[in-house]
Design a protein around this motif. Structure first.
Motif, PDB file in Angstrom:
ATOM      1  N   SER A 234      -5.865  23.898   3.989  1.00 14.16           N
ATOM      2  CA  SER A 234      -6.084  23.979   2.548  1.00 14.16           C
ATOM      3  C   SER A 234      -6.626  22.668   1.976  1.00 14.16           C
ATOM      4  N   ASP A 235      -6.528  21.585   2.742  1.00 13.65           N
ATOM      5  CA  ASP A 235      -6.985  20.270   2.264  1.00 13.65           C
ATOM      6  C   ASP A 235      -8.375  19.916   2.746  1.00 13.65           C
ATOM      7  N   TRP A 236      -8.992  20.801   3.540  1.00 14.30           N
ATOM      8  CA  TRP A 236     -10.259  20.424   4.171  1.00 14.30           C
ATOM      9  C   TRP A 236     -11.323  20.049   3.156  1.00 14.30           C
ATOM     10  N   ASP A 237     -11.481  20.808   2.091  1.00 16.23           N
ATOM     11  CA  ASP A 237     -12.544  20.540   1.122  1.00 16.23           C
ATOM     12  C   ASP A 237     -12.395  19.155   0.503  1.00 16.23           C
ATOM     13  N   ARG A 238     -11.181  18.783   0.117  1.00 16.99           N
ATOM     14  CA  ARG A 238     -10.973  17.451  -0.479  1.00 16.99           C
ATOM     15  C   ARG A 238     -11.170  16.357   0.559  1.00 16.99           C
ATOM     16  N   TRP A 239     -10.698  16.597   1.771  1.00 17.20           N
ATOM     17  CA  TRP A 239     -10.856  15.636   2.866  1.00 17.20           C
ATOM     18  C   TRP A 239     -12.335  15.407   3.173  1.00 17.20           C
TER      19      TRP A 239
ATOM     20  N   MET B 107       0.845  -1.192   0.000  1.00 10.66           N
ATOM     21  CA  MET B 107       0.000   0.000   0.000  1.00 10.66           C
ATOM     22  C   MET B 107       0.874   1.234   0.000  1.00 10.66           C
ATOM     23  N   THR B 108       0.583   2.176  -0.927  1.00 11.24           N
ATOM     24  CA  THR B 108       1.397   3.380  -1.053  1.00 11.24           C
ATOM     25  C   THR B 108       0.823   4.562  -0.286  1.00 11.24           C
ATOM     26  N   ALA B 109      -0.400   4.444   0.241  1.00 11.32           N
ATOM     27  CA  ALA B 109      -1.017   5.568   0.940  1.00 11.32           C
ATOM     28  C   ALA B 109      -0.267   5.876   2.228  1.00 11.32           C
ATOM     29  N   ASP B 110      -0.202   7.169   2.570  1.00 13.26           N
ATOM     30  CA  ASP B 110       0.452   7.564   3.813  1.00 13.26           C
ATOM     31  C   ASP B 110      -0.488   8.420   4.646  1.00 13.26           C
ATOM     32  N   LEU B 111      -0.310   8.335   5.960  1.00 16.66           N
ATOM     33  CA  LEU B 111      -1.173   9.030   6.919  1.00 16.66           C
ATOM     34  C   LEU B 111      -0.673  10.460   7.098  1.00 16.66           C
ATOM     35  N   ARG B 112      -1.598  11.418   6.977  1.00 14.53           N
ATOM     36  CA  ARG B 112      -1.228  12.832   7.107  1.00 14.53           C
ATOM     37  C   ARG B 112      -2.208  13.552   8.026  1.00 14.53           C
ATOM     38  N   GLU B 113      -1.678  14.473   8.809  1.00 10.67           N
ATOM     39  CA  GLU B 113      -2.536  15.384   9.562  1.00 10.67           C
ATOM     40  C   GLU B 113      -3.160  16.367   8.588  1.00 10.67           C
ATOM     41  N   LEU B 114      -4.391  16.753   8.869  1.00  9.76           N
ATOM     42  CA  LEU B 114      -5.139  17.611   7.956  1.00  9.76           C
ATOM     43  C   LEU B 114      -4.610  19.038   7.991  1.00  9.76           C
ATOM     44  N   GLY B 115      -4.380  19.586   6.811  1.00  6.63           N
ATOM     45  CA  GLY B 115      -4.071  21.001   6.681  1.00  6.63           C
ATOM     46  C   GLY B 115      -5.306  21.763   6.247  1.00  6.63           C
TER      47      GLY B 115
ATOM     48  N   ASP C  44      -3.370   8.777  -1.017  1.00  4.00           N
ATOM     49  CA  ASP C  44      -2.705   7.979  -2.047  1.00  4.00           C
ATOM     50  C   ASP C  44      -2.264   8.968  -3.123  1.00  4.00           C
ATOM     51  N   GLY C  45      -1.015   9.404  -3.018  1.00  4.27           N
ATOM     52  CA  GLY C  45      -0.562  10.490  -3.864  1.00  4.27           C
ATOM     53  C   GLY C  45      -1.280  11.768  -3.471  1.00  4.27           C
ATOM     54  N   ASP C  46      -1.980  12.378  -4.445  1.00  2.00           N
ATOM     55  CA  ASP C  46      -2.727  13.612  -4.167  1.00  2.00           C
ATOM     56  C   ASP C  46      -4.192  13.345  -3.836  1.00  2.00           C
ATOM     57  N   THR C  47      -4.562  12.071  -3.710  1.00  2.49           N
ATOM     58  CA  THR C  47      -5.962  11.718  -3.489  1.00  2.49           C
ATOM     59  C   THR C  47      -6.188  11.295  -2.045  1.00  2.49           C
TER      60      THR C  47
END
Length: 411
Positions: free
Chosen positions: A11-16, A1-9, A51-54
């Motif tokens: 600027s990313d709220w809408d996509r999240w 699996m290539t996905a990585d865990l990130r804390e929310l920024g 997963d990348g930018d998704t």
């Protein structure tokens, strides 16, 4: 699996959040809902897998204060906004998020985590147990009356807009919190949730309405509700949908319900979430025609067994050794001696060779914690093992609550 865990920024709220909405069917919420949940999001407690930018999964927590038996209001993590994209199932993302989150809750010193579940079967494997329930009533007013105390006639009722009544309603609500386990003390910003009323979500209902109850010039209760006008060949058959009723005394509580039952051109009173021991069930003339339904509400997880059991009181003296199973949070695994009464409690780890009175998992402790699920019931289902005769009855009595736990609103 290539996905990585990130804390929310930020600027990313809408996509999240769009990932969350898609997991719950793909219907976007109204702009007013987006604005509120964005403002309430605690970014340092929100995260997901990318997963990348998704964004392919989401989870978060709110820093709550929750009432427990005995009246204390304690820190609790309100687990929320959990989802995994359908394209990334069966890869361990949910387990990894739960692991990350519970480790963080422990590091913050919060002894409890709570959540409401879209599907109750999901969270038991992570140690959450159903700790409270909610009652739904759909009442046919043409066949059900109310018997209210005479003092209800002394209560003055008046309309007020939801906006202008906010301070009075929140003052009443705040006084109610300590008296019922499972209620949340509303922090700044959360007072907006009860009056969130997007026009796009009304489905034929009126805008939200509010009535305040007063005694001697003081606000002592309120009702939030909406009305759906309907007619057929026989005449009006509208519905009063009750969102919330709170009051500081029985007379004011009864007066508010009498008002709701008396709204013109309506035949049905619909209350979607009330405590299972709501006094309303004793005011109605015919309980069979109230179409009562009970479902799970708050799921409770003890993150620190010792601290959680010390935070509440017990309605009967208790001195028990609990053999606790907790594979997901192994720091809780082992034997704990609980000593307590109505004044306070102590819960300390003891040697694993110490004789135990009860054996149970942390999930059962979560169910029993707020006093709404008897340990005798859990034992009857085979989920609690009695190792000393009489221990289940002793523990069940001690863990009980004089009022049923209840979560007034979701998160």
């Amino acid at each position: 699996m290539t996905a990585d865990l990130r804390e929310l920024g930020q600027s990313d709220w809408d996509r999240w959040y769009a990932t969350l909405e898609r997991a719950f069917g793909g219907v976007a919420e109204q702009p007013e809902e987006h604005e509120l949940w964005n403002s309430l999001t605690e970014y340092e407690r929100a995260f997901g897998f990318w997963d990348g930018d998704t964004c392919v999964s989401t989870a978060g927590a709110f820093s709550f204060r929750m009432s427990v038996p005995g009246g204390a209001v304690v820190d609790a993590a309100g687990v929320t906004m959990v989802s995994v994209a359908a394209t990334h199932r069966r890869r361990g993302l949910l387990t990894a998020m739960m692991r990350h989150q519970l480790d963080d809750v422990r590091a913050r010193g919060e002894a409890l985590a709570v959540l409401t579940a879209s599907e109750p079967v999901i969270y038991g494997r992570f140690g959450y147990g159903v700790g409270s329930h909610q009652l739904r009533l759909e009442i046919d007013k043409s066949r059900v009356g109310l018997a209210v105390p005479a003092a209800a006639d002394e209560v003055r009722l008046r309309y007020a807009t939801p906006a202008e009544s906010g301070a009075d309603r929140e003052a009443v609500y705040a006084q109610r919190v300590a008296g019922r386990p499972g209620m949340l003390a509303r922090r700044p910003g959360w007072e907006k949730l009860p009056t969130l009323d997007p026009p796009g979500d009304r489905n034929g209902m009126s805008p939200q309405q509010c009535v305040l109850a007063e005694l001697d010039g003081e606000v002592v209760g309120y009702a939030l509700f909406a009305v759906k006008p309907e007619w057929d060949a026989q005449g009006p058959k509208g519905t009063v949908r009750v969102q919330d009723v709170e009051a500081l005394d029985p007379a004011s509580y009864a007066a508010l319900w009498r008002f709701l039952f008396g709204i013109d051109l309506t035949s049905t009173v619909l209350a979607l979430s009330r405590p299972v021991d709501d006094p309303l069930t004793q005011l109605v003339s015919d309980i069979r025609r109230c179409d009562l339904r009970i479902r799970d509400s708050l799921h409770v997880r003890l993150v620190d067994v010792g601290a959680a059991l010390e935070a509440r009181t017990y309605q009967a003296p208790v001195d028990l050794v609990l053999d606790v199973e907790d594979a997901f949070c192994p720091w809780n695994q082992g034997r704990w001696r609980l000593m307590g009464d109505a004044k306070g409690a102590s819960c300390k780890r003891v040697d694993d060779d110490s004789p135990a009175d009860l054996a149970l998992s942390v999930r059962e402790l979560g169910s029993a914690y707020l006093g709404g699920v008897p340990l005798t019931q859990l034992a009857g289902a085979g989920r609690v093992r009695e190792l000393r005769q009489g221990a289940v009855a002793e523990a069940s009595l001690a863990f009980g609550s004089t009022v049923a736990p209840w979560l007034p609103h979701g998160f």
